[in-house]
Design a protein around this motif. Structure first.
Motif, PDB file in Angstrom:
ATOM      1  N   SER A   1       4.424  59.635  -7.759  1.00  0.00           N
ATOM      2  CA  SER A   1       5.034  59.440  -9.526  1.00  0.00           C
ATOM      3  C   SER A   1       5.365  61.042  -9.467  1.00  0.00           C
ATOM      4  O   SER A   1       6.334  60.924 -10.295  1.00  0.00           O
ATOM      5  CB  SER A   1       3.368  59.109  -9.985  1.00  0.00           C
ATOM      6  OG  SER A   1       2.356  59.965 -10.249  1.00  0.00           O
ATOM      7  N   ALA A   2       5.333  62.039  -8.973  1.00  0.00           N
ATOM      8  CA  ALA A   2       6.054  62.806  -9.335  1.00  0.00           C
ATOM      9  C   ALA A   2       7.005  62.974  -8.585  1.00  0.00           C
ATOM     10  O   ALA A   2       7.639  63.543  -9.442  1.00  0.00           O
ATOM     11  CB  ALA A   2       4.641  64.699  -9.300  1.00  0.00           C
ATOM     12  N   ALA A   3       7.018  62.728  -7.291  1.00  0.00           N
ATOM     13  CA  ALA A   3       8.269  63.107  -6.932  1.00  0.00           C
ATOM     14  C   ALA A   3       9.340  62.084  -7.612  1.00  0.00           C
ATOM     15  O   ALA A   3      10.703  62.740  -7.844  1.00  0.00           O
ATOM     16  CB  ALA A   3       7.948  63.361  -5.388  1.00  0.00           C
ATOM     17  N   SER A   4       8.603  61.202  -7.251  1.00  0.00           N
ATOM     18  CA  SER A   4      10.072  60.047  -8.172  1.00  0.00           C
ATOM     19  C   SER A   4      10.716  60.402  -9.689  1.00  0.00           C
ATOM     20  O   SER A   4      11.710  60.812 -10.368  1.00  0.00           O
ATOM     21  CB  SER A   4       9.907  59.212  -8.162  1.00  0.00           C
ATOM     22  OG  SER A   4       8.383  58.603  -8.715  1.00  0.00           O
ATOM     23  N   ALA A   5       9.714  60.900 -10.620  1.00  0.00           N
ATOM     24  CA  ALA A   5       9.919  60.983 -11.951  1.00  0.00           C
ATOM     25  C   ALA A   5      10.683  62.868 -11.485  1.00  0.00           C
ATOM     26  O   ALA A   5      11.656  62.657 -12.935  1.00  0.00           O
ATOM     27  CB  ALA A   5       8.702  61.650 -12.611  1.00  0.00           C
ATOM     28  N   LEU A   6      10.094  63.687 -11.057  1.00  0.00           N
ATOM     29  CA  LEU A   6      11.228  64.989 -10.686  1.00  0.00           C
ATOM     30  C   LEU A   6      12.727  64.883 -10.171  1.00  0.00           C
ATOM     31  O   LEU A   6      13.675  65.027 -10.583  1.00  0.00           O
ATOM     32  CB  LEU A   6      10.826  66.153  -9.544  1.00  0.00           C
ATOM     33  CG  LEU A   6       9.084  66.912 -10.496  1.00  0.00           C
ATOM     34  CD1 LEU A   6       8.176  67.311  -9.731  1.00  0.00           C
ATOM     35  CD2 LEU A   6       9.513  67.650 -11.790  1.00  0.00           C
ATOM     36  N   GLY A   7      12.677  64.115  -9.374  1.00  0.00           N
ATOM     37  CA  GLY A   7      13.639  63.248  -8.426  1.00  0.00           C
ATOM     38  C   GLY A   7      14.670  62.848  -9.730  1.00  0.00           C
ATOM     39  O   GLY A   7      16.279  63.193 -10.341  1.00  0.00           O
ATOM     40  N   GLU A   8      14.186  61.754 -10.903  1.00  0.00           N
ATOM     41  CA  GLU A   8      14.633  61.087 -11.670  1.00  0.00           C
ATOM     42  C   GLU A   8      15.311  62.337 -12.630  1.00  0.00           C
ATOM     43  O   GLU A   8      16.491  61.788 -13.320  1.00  0.00           O
ATOM     44  CB  GLU A   8      13.910  59.924 -12.246  1.00  0.00           C
ATOM     45  CG  GLU A   8      13.965  59.274 -11.863  1.00  0.00           C
ATOM     46  CD  GLU A   8      12.489  58.471 -12.218  1.00  0.00           C
ATOM     47  OE1 GLU A   8      11.986  58.673 -14.046  1.00  0.00           O
ATOM     48  OE2 GLU A   8      11.855  57.706 -11.711  1.00  0.00           O
ATOM     49  N   LEU A   9      14.795  63.089 -12.561  1.00  0.00           N
ATOM     50  CA  LEU A   9      15.206  64.534 -13.755  1.00  0.00           C
ATOM     51  C   LEU A   9      16.194  65.243 -13.035  1.00  0.00           C
ATOM     52  O   LEU A   9      17.228  65.718 -13.945  1.00  0.00           O
ATOM     53  CB  LEU A   9      13.898  65.555 -13.586  1.00  0.00           C
ATOM     54  CG  LEU A   9      12.831  64.599 -14.953  1.00  0.00           C
ATOM     55  CD1 LEU A   9      12.057  65.512 -15.186  1.00  0.00           C
ATOM     56  CD2 LEU A   9      13.648  64.756 -16.690  1.00  0.00           C
ATOM     57  N   GLY A  10      16.416  65.277 -11.798  1.00  0.00           N
ATOM     58  CA  GLY A  10      17.845  65.363 -11.663  1.00  0.00           C
ATOM     59  C   GLY A  10      17.141  67.094 -10.299  1.00  0.00           C
ATOM     60  O   GLY A  10      17.841  68.004  -9.784  1.00  0.00           O
ATOM     61  N   TYR A  11      15.868  67.328 -10.141  1.00  0.00           N
ATOM     62  CA  TYR A  11      15.595  68.508  -9.369  1.00  0.00           C
ATOM     63  C   TYR A  11      16.012  67.565  -7.921  1.00  0.00           C
ATOM     64  O   TYR A  11      15.575  67.434  -7.525  1.00  0.00           O
ATOM     65  CB  TYR A  11      14.296  68.799  -9.404  1.00  0.00           C
ATOM     66  CG  TYR A  11      13.670  68.796 -10.910  1.00  0.00           C
ATOM     67  CD1 TYR A  11      14.144  70.334 -11.317  1.00  0.00           C
ATOM     68  CD2 TYR A  11      12.651  68.457 -11.592  1.00  0.00           C
ATOM     69  CE1 TYR A  11      14.027  71.587 -12.039  1.00  0.00           C
ATOM     70  CE2 TYR A  11      12.907  69.193 -12.883  1.00  0.00           C
ATOM     71  CZ  TYR A  11      13.314  70.319 -13.115  1.00  0.00           C
ATOM     72  OH  TYR A  11      13.098  70.817 -14.236  1.00  0.00           O
ATOM     73  N   SER A  12      16.309  68.927  -6.869  1.00  0.00           N
ATOM     74  CA  SER A  12      16.097  68.273  -5.550  1.00  0.00           C
ATOM     75  C   SER A  12      14.388  68.409  -5.241  1.00  0.00           C
ATOM     76  O   SER A  12      13.729  69.647  -5.055  1.00  0.00           O
ATOM     77  CB  SER A  12      16.711  69.413  -4.663  1.00  0.00           C
ATOM     78  OG  SER A  12      18.232  69.691  -5.017  1.00  0.00           O
ATOM     79  N   VAL A  13      13.658  67.230  -4.428  1.00  0.00           N
ATOM     80  CA  VAL A  13      12.409  66.979  -4.110  1.00  0.00           C
ATOM     81  C   VAL A  13      12.576  67.547  -2.788  1.00  0.00           C
ATOM     82  O   VAL A  13      13.543  65.932  -2.008  1.00  0.00           O
ATOM     83  CB  VAL A  13      12.060  66.451  -5.022  1.00  0.00           C
ATOM     84  CG1 VAL A  13      10.772  65.865  -4.433  1.00  0.00           C
ATOM     85  CG2 VAL A  13      12.322  66.517  -6.085  1.00  0.00           C
TER      86      VAL A  13
END
Lengths: 639, 244
Positions: free
Chosen positions: A48-60
Motif C-alpha cells: 500500500s505504501a509503494a502504490s500510494a507513494l507511486g500515485e504521488l509521483g515519487y520514484s519507488v
C-alpha cells in the motif's frame, strides 16, 4: 533533545492528525519524480505504501523475498479488518475504536498513534471497496460486519475467512497499476542484507538476488521497512515459514532502536502441534469464537471423545471466568486461560495440550448452512489438516506464536531513530501496546501504508529536494556490501554438521518454554544461558552446502537464524527488565490473586526502546514515557 | 512408512534435468508433503549434498508459493488442496512418488521444482486493477452491490496464482487464471467502468507471453486447489467479445 523524540503534535487528540496534515511540509510534483524511495516488503503495509507513494509521483523501488508481491504473509490473515464506521448503529465511533485498542493493548501504546490509526480506518475500508475487494455484504447491498475479541461492537469487515488475501490482492492490484505506469519498479526474490547509512541518514540497501546470488546496491532518498513481524522466532508459529526479522534487525544494528521486543502475541486458536516434524501451526480465525464455545472436561485426564461428554461435565472456562465477554475475551487472556487449564491437567487430545472449540450449539441454533456461510473455508482447512470434521466434532485448538506488537521504534511520523528510515505495519511497535486486538493488524498496516506514511514522509523529503540522485559508488555502499558478503562467507564456511532449521527449532523451543505465554525471572535467566550456548554451537557446527553465488535456500535460512539468535537475547532481556505483567507479557511473579496480569503503572508506563551498542556489549535502554491524557488507566477487566 | 521418491533435479535453466531416486524411510503419515521434503533436505544437508529446491512459504494453502506435479497431478492426487496441505496419510507404505516441476513454456524451470511464474504478475500488471487513487474513494456504502454478485465475485477472487491451471492444461493456457480476475471485477460495479480496457489488455498480454489457447477440456478446473470454476472462462469470453 533526548534520544527519543516522539514528535507528537500539540493540541487535542482528535485534532492532532488533521492539524499535522495541514501544517506538514510538502514536495511539489516536479520534485517528487526526482526523489527515490525504497520500500522493503509487499504485504499490506509495503504494497500500500509503494502504490500510494507511486500515485504521488515519487520514484519507488519495492522489494520482496517471494517470487511475487502477492505472496506476502498478510495474505494469510483470516478474520477481518476493523473500522469505526458504525454501520451497525451499535455505538461505535473513532473514539471507541481508539479506546478499545488502548485498553486491549493494556495501556502500553502511544495514544496519538492509536487515535490516528482509528481515524484512518474508515478511509481504508472506502479505499478497499473502491479497489474491488469483495467484502461480505447484506442482502440490501451494504457491507456486513462481525464481532471480534475484546470489543462489544460489531466493526469487523470481512471476506469469509480470507480477508487478508482479499485485502492483499487489493494492494497488489494498486501496486500493479503503479508498476504499469512506471512509478514503481518491482524487485522480487530479493533479500535485504543490510541498510546503508550515509552521514547519519538512511540512503539505501544491500540486497541479494535470491536466484543468482548476486549482491546488489540500491540507493534512495529514504528507506521504508515494511518487513512484518518476528513470530517465527519460536520456529513453530502461525507465520509463513520464511518470514523473518533480518531486515529490521540489520536496521537496528545500524542505529534504529528496537521497542518492546518481548511483546509477542500468542494466538489462542491454532491447530495444535501434531508431530515433531511440523513446520507450522495453522491459525483458526478468532472470528470462530463468535459462534464456537471453548471448553474442557470438568474431570482431569478425561479421555472420552468430546461428543460423549455430557453438558454438565463440560467446563466452559472462558464463559465461567469472564461472563461479560465470554468466548470473546482478548487473545492474551484466552491463550493464558487455555494454558492454565492444560497445565492443570484438563487438556484434551493425545498430548493434553489442546482445548475444544465446539460449534454444536451454533449449528443447532442457526443451522449448518449458516455456519458454513460464515466459516466454510476454515472448517474445510481444519479438516484437511487434521482429518477431523468440525461440523461433527469440536475442533481442537491450542495457542501459538502469532503477532509481534514489538518492533522498530518509530515516532509519530513512523520514522525510526535513523533519519530517513521508516518502519510501517507489523515491523514497527506503535499501535498495539502489549496486546493486539483481532482485525486491527490489517487495519493498521493498510492505514500506515496508504494514509499515514505518504503524508509524513513528505515532511522529511521536502528537505531532500536538493540532494541529487545518490550514487551507489559511495564508500558507505562499498563497506556495507563487503561486510554483508563477509557474513555470508562466514556462514558458508563453518562446514559443520547441523542444518539451520535444526538450530532454529531448538532456539524456538527455548523461547517457547521460557519466554512464551508466561515468563518468570528464573526461566528467563536460564533462557539467556541456553541461547548463548546454542548460539556458540551454531557458529561452530552449522552446515550450509553450496556457494553464495547461486540459489541457496539453506544460506537464506542460516542468515535469518543467525539474526534470530541476537534478537532472542534482546527479547529475553526485555522480558526480564519489565518487572510487571501487561497484555501478552505475563510475568508469573506479577499477577492478581485470581491469576490476571498485574501492571505496575508507576514504574513501567513506558516504551522500552533498546539501542544497539556494538558486538558483545549490552543493549542500552531508552524509555519513552507514555502519557495518557484522554484515557484513564484502569485495571483491564473482561469479567 | 517407507517410500521411494523420484524427484526432478535440474541445476539451472540452461542444463538438462533428470529424475533422481531417493529412499525415504520412517515417513510419518501425519507429515505434510512439504514436511516430508523438509526431512529429505535435512538428510541431504547433513550429508553436505545439494537440497531439493522448491518454493513454499505460508504452508497454509493461501500464498500460492508451493506447487509441484505429484504422481501426475498438480498439487498431488487429492482435489482442492495445495501441496503444503497434502498429507502423507494419502500415501501407502512402499509407494513410489514422482515429483516434477510445473511444465509449461511460459513457466521456465529455474532450479529443481522451482519455476518462473513472473508471467502471471505481468498479466496482472497489464490490467488487473481498478484505477482509483488513494484518498479518492467514495464512502464504502455508497456503492451497493447485490449480495449474489458480490459472493460470486468473491468466489472468483480466491485464486492464489499458483499456476496449477497452466500446468494441468495440455495447451498451457492461462485462461482460468486470467478469467478469475476478469470475473471478479466484471461482477462488481466498481470494475465495470474499465471492463473493456482491462479484458483487452490482459488477454493481449497473456497471448504475448506464450500461453496457449483454451480448448475447454476443463483440466484446469479439475486441478485448481481453490476450485475456480470454468464458468469464469465463459465470462471472460463474453467480456472479451463485448470489448470490441
Amino acid at each position: 533533545m533526548g534520544k527519543l523524540n516522539s514528535k507528537i503534535p500539540d493540541g487535542p487528540l482528535a485534532q492532532k492528525w488533521t492539524k499535522y496534515k495541514a501544517s506538514v511540509k510538502l514536495v511539489n510534483p516536479a520534485n517528487k519524480k526526482k526523489l527515490e524511495i525504497i520500500v522493503v516488503g509487499t504485504g499490506l503495509s509495503g504494497a500500500s505504501a509503494a502504490s500510494a507513494l507511486g500515485e504521488l509521483g515519487y520514484s519507488v523501488k519495492n522489494f520482496c523475498y517471494q517470487d511475487s508481491p502477492r505472496r506476502a504473509h498478510s495474505v494469510a490473515a483470516q478474520g477481518g479488518i476493523n473500522a469505526a464506521k458504525n454501520y451497525q448503529n451499535d455505538g461505535d465511533s473513532i473514539y471507541r475504536l481508539f479506546y478499545d485498542m488502548i485498553k486491549g493493548g493494556d495501556y502500553r501504546a502511544r495514544e496519538a498513534n492509536v487515535y490516528r490509526a482509528a481515524e484512518v480506518s474508515n478511509d481504508v475500508i472506502d479505499h478497499y471497496t473502491a479497489l474491488g475487494v469483495p467484502f461480505a455484504r447484506d442482502y440490501g447491498g451494504t457491507l456486513d460486519t462481525r464481532s471480534f475479541g475484546g470489543v462489544q461492537v460489531s466493526r469487523t469487515f470481512y471476506a469469509k475467512g480470507q480477508t487478508g488475501q482479499q485485502c492483499l490482492l487489493g494492494c497488489y492490484s494498486s501496486l500493479n497499476r503503479q508498476i504499469k505506469k512506471g512509478n514503481v519498479t518491482m524487485y522480487p526474490r530479493r533479500e535485504m542484507l543490510d541498510l546503508v547509512v550515509i552521514d547519519g541518514k538512511a540512503r539505501g540497501i544491500i540486497a541479494r538476488n535470491l536466484l543468482t546470488g548476486e549482491i546488489e546496491r540500491h540507493a534512495a532518498h529514504a528507506v521504508v521497512l515494511a518487513t512484518g513481524g518476528y513470530g517465527t522466532i519460536y520456529y513453530l508459529s502461525t507465520l509463513a515459514v520464511n518470514s523473518n526479522a533480518s531486515a529490521a534487525w540489520k536496521a537496528h544494528k545500524k542505529g534504529a532502536f528496537f521497542a518492546n521486543p518481548s511483546f509477542i502475541q500468542i494466538h489462542p486458536t491454532c491447530v495444535p502441534q501434531l508431530n515433531e516434524f511440523q513446520s507450522k501451526l495453522t491459525l483458526m480465525s478468532e472470528s470462530l469464537r463468535n459462534d464456537g464455545r471453548i471448553w474442557v472436561p470438568k474431570m482431569k485426564d478425561d479421555k472420552r471423545p468430546a461428543n460423549s461428554i455430557p453438558e454438565e461435565e463440560r467446563d466452559y472456562y472462558l464463559e465461567r471466568r469472564y461472563p461479560a465477554f465470554g468466548n470473546l475475551v482478548p487473545r492474551d487472556v484466552a491463550s493464558r486461560a487455555a494454558k492454565e487449564r492444560c497445565d492443570a491437567g484438563y487438556g484434551v487430545g493425545e498430548t493434553g495440550l489442546a482445548v475444544n472449540l465446539d460449534f454444536r450449539d451454533a449449528i443447532k441454533k442457526q443451522g449448518k448452512k449458516a455456519i458454513e456461510n460464515k466459516y466454510g473455508n476454515l472448517f474445510e482447512m481444519y479438516k484437511t489438516i487434521t482429518g477431523i470434521d468440525p461440523y461433527e466434532e469440536p475442533m481442537r485448538i491450542y495457542p501459538a506464536g502469532h503477532y509481534t506488537m514489538g518492533g522498530l521504534w518509530v515516532d509519530y511520523e513512523l520514522m525510526t531513530t535513523i533519519p530517513g528510515l521508516y518502519a510501517i505495519g507489523e515491523s514497527n511497535f506503535s499501535d498495539h501496546g502489549a496486546n493486539r486486538l483481532g482485525a486491527s493488524s490489517l487495519m493498521q498496516a493498510a492505514g500506515d501504508g496508504y494514509f499515514v506514511l505518504p503524508n509524513t514522509i513528505s515532511n522529511y523529503l521536502a528537505d531532500e529536494i536538493r540532494v541529487p540522485k545518490i550514487s551507489t559508488d559511495k564508500p558507505e555502499f562499498e563497506e556495507t556490501e563487503n561486510s554483508a558478503v563477509e557474513r555470508l562467507n562466514k556462514l558458508i564456511s563453518i562446514k559443520g554438521k547441523q542444518t539451520a532449521s535444526s538450530f532454529h527449532k531448538r532456539l524456538g523451543k527455548i523461547l517457547w518454554d521460557h519466554c512464551g505465554m508466561t515468563r518468570n525471572e528464573e526461566g528467563l535467566k536460564k533462557a539467556l544461558t541456553l541461547i548463548s550456548e546454542l548460539k556458540k554451537e551454531f557458529w561452530k557446527d552449522l552446515n550450509v552446502p553450496g556457494t553464495i553465488n547461486e540459489i541457496n535456500m539453506e544460506l537464506e535460512k542460516a542468515g535469518r537464524v543467525a539474526d534470530y539468535f541476537e534478537l532472542a537475547e534482546l527479547l529475553v532481556t526485555d522480558a526480564l527488565d519489565r518487572k510487571e505483567s501487561c497484555g501478552a507479557h505475563f510475568r508469573e511473579e506479577f499477577q492478581t490473586p485470581d491469576g490476571e496480569a498485574q501492571r505496575n503503572d508507576e514504574k513501567f508506563t513506558y516504551v522500552a526502546a533498546w539501542e544497539y551498542a556494538g558486538e558483545g556489549k549490552p543493549h542500552i535502554l531508552h524509555k519513552e514515557e507514555l502519557k495518557f491524557e484522554e484515557v484513564e488507566m484502569k485495571v483491564r477487566s473482561y469479567k | 512408512m517407507n517410500l521411494i521418491l523420484k524427484i526432478w533435479r535440474q541445476k539451472n535453466p540452461k542444463t538438462m534435468g533428470n529424475f533422481v531416486t531417493y529412499r525415504m524411510d520412517d515417513v510419518s503419515p501425519e507429515m505434510s508433503f512439504l514436511e516430508m521434503l523438509d526431512a529429505l533436505n535435512k538428510k541431504l544437508v547433513e550429508e553436505d549434498k545439494d537440497p531439493v529446491a522448491f518454493d513454499h512459504d505460508c504452508r497454509e494453502g493461501i500464498c500460492g508459493s508451493c506447487g509441484m506435479y505429484i504422481n501426475g497431478h498438480p498439487h498431488g492426487p487429492v482435489p482442492a488442496i495445495t501441496t503444503c496441505h497434502l498429507s502423507m496419510r494419502y500415501f501407502r507404505d512402499g509407494d513410489t512418488i514422482w515429483v516434477e516441476p510445473w511444465r509449461a513454456k511460459p513457466f521456465p524451470v529455474i532450479k529443481d521444482l522451482i519455476v518462473d511464474r513472473s508471467a502471471f504478475d505481468k498479466i496482472q500488471t497489464a490490467g488487473g486493477f481498478i484505477s482509483v487513487n488513494t484518498g479518492a474513494a467514495p464512502e464504502a456504502n455508497s456503492i451497493l452491490v447485490r449480495k449474489k454478485k458480490s459472493d460470486e465475485a468473491f468466489d472468483s477472487s480466491v485464486c492464489i496464482g499458483c499456476g496449477a491451471c497452466v500446468a494441468a492444461c495440455k495447451n498451457a493456457s492461462a485462461m482460468l487464471f486470467v478469467s478469475a480476475k476478469i470475473s471478479q471485477f466484471a461482477l462488481l460495479p466498481q470494475g465495470r467502468i474499465e471492463a473493456k480496457e482491462r479484458v483487452r489488455a490482459m488477454v493481449e498480454k497473456m497471448d504475448e507471453l506464450g500461453f496457449g489457447s483454451c480448448s475447454n477440456t476443463g483440466a484446469c478446473e479439475a486441478e485448481c486447489p481453490k476450485q475456480i470454476k470454468l464458468t469464469n472462462i465463459a465470462r471472460l469470453n463474453r467480456e472479451y467479445y463485448k470489448a470490441f
